[in-house]
Design an enzyme around this catalytic site. Structure first.
Site, mmCIF file in Angstrom:
data_model
loop_
_atom_site.group_PDB
_atom_site.id
_atom_site.type_symbol
_atom_site.label_atom_id
_atom_site.label_comp_id
_atom_site.label_asym_id
_atom_site.label_seq_id
_atom_site.Cartn_x
_atom_site.Cartn_y
_atom_site.Cartn_z
ATOM 1 N N GLU A 37 -2.413 -7.795 6.866
ATOM 2 C CA GLU A 37 -0.985 -7.693 7.429
ATOM 3 C C GLU A 37 -0.792 -8.535 8.750
ATOM 4 O OE1 GLU A 37 2.017 -7.409 7.528
ATOM 5 O OE2 GLU A 37 2.505 -5.165 7.300
ATOM 6 N N HIS A 70 0.858 -1.251 0.203
ATOM 7 C CA HIS A 70 0.024 -0.056 -0.006
ATOM 8 C C HIS A 70 0.829 1.254 -0.158
ATOM 9 C CE1 HIS A 70 1.025 0.584 4.179
ATOM 10 N NE2 HIS A 70 0.824 -0.710 4.249
#
Length: 216
Positions: free
Chosen positions: A82, A9
């Site tokens: 994550e 990201h």
């Protein structure tokens, strides 16, 4: 064969603050949005059949910005989320390092020794993320797939793609940078890395694009 375009990201507010995100979230910064748009420009002439993203907002927002005006389906997969950091999530890295020096040392330098009852281990992440990649590769055979995920996920997947042990991730020269591009192909059941952690698209951004640091 399947070809994967993998990226982290864009820069987030908590990246700037050096605050550990894990499976909590923070918004992309202006620079983070520009990084994603720049990668979109870089990939504009690439045939991308489908996009898979972590469902966390910072990854999904990045995926949408990379896609831009193209009509490419975006699917989410929780396996791409994550590493779950438990009570460390939302705290400053400096605070965590001071309070848990041994665990923090293991977190960065000795992944095999990083074991906690209140968070996810690297071994658990490797199993989760590699299973997600295997599912995607099987489903999308013969396609070009963009995957938007997170820094620690990418560090761990690199060991998977290179058929290495979990402790090897501490020896890799760089943490994945914001929207850095990696390209991996699977042919005859074997993974091959063609490009890793490349930020050539930063040239599309006019302002300073310094390394945003390790994946927090």
């Amino acid at each position: 064969m399947v070809k994967l375009f993998l990226t982290r990201h864009g820069q987030t507010e908590w990246n700037v603050e050096k605050r550990m995100q894990g499976q909590m979230d923070s918004n992309l910064t202006d620079l983070g949005r520009k990084q994603a748009e720049a990668l979109g420009k870089r990939l504009a002439d690439e045939k991308i059949d489908v996009i898979y993203s972590s469902p966390l907002g910072r990854a999904l927002d990045t995926a949408k910005l990379i896609r831009g005006n193209r009509t490419i389906e975006i699917l989410t997969d929780e396996g791409l989320m994550e590493l779950y950091l438990g009570p460390w999530q939302g705290r400053l890295l400096s605070e965590v390092s001071e309070e848990f020096p041994t665990q923090t040392e293991n977190f960065w330098k000795h992944p095999k020794l990083y074991e906690r009852t209140d968070a996810e281990s690297y071994f658990q992440l490797l199993e989760r993320a590699s299973n997600a990649i295997a599912r995607i590769a099987e489903k999308e055979k013969g396609k070009n797939v963009l995957i938007v995920t997170h820094g620690i996920v990418l560090k761990t997947l690199r060991a998977y793609f290179q058929y290495q042990g979990i402790d090897e991730i501490a020896n890799y020269p760089k943490s994945p940078l914001s929207t850095a591009l990696s390209i991996v192909e699977q042919k005859d059941g074997r993974w091959n890395i063609r490009l890793w952690n490349d930020t050539a698209h930063y040239e599309f951004i006019q302002e300073e694009t310094a390394n945003t640091g390790d994946a927090f």
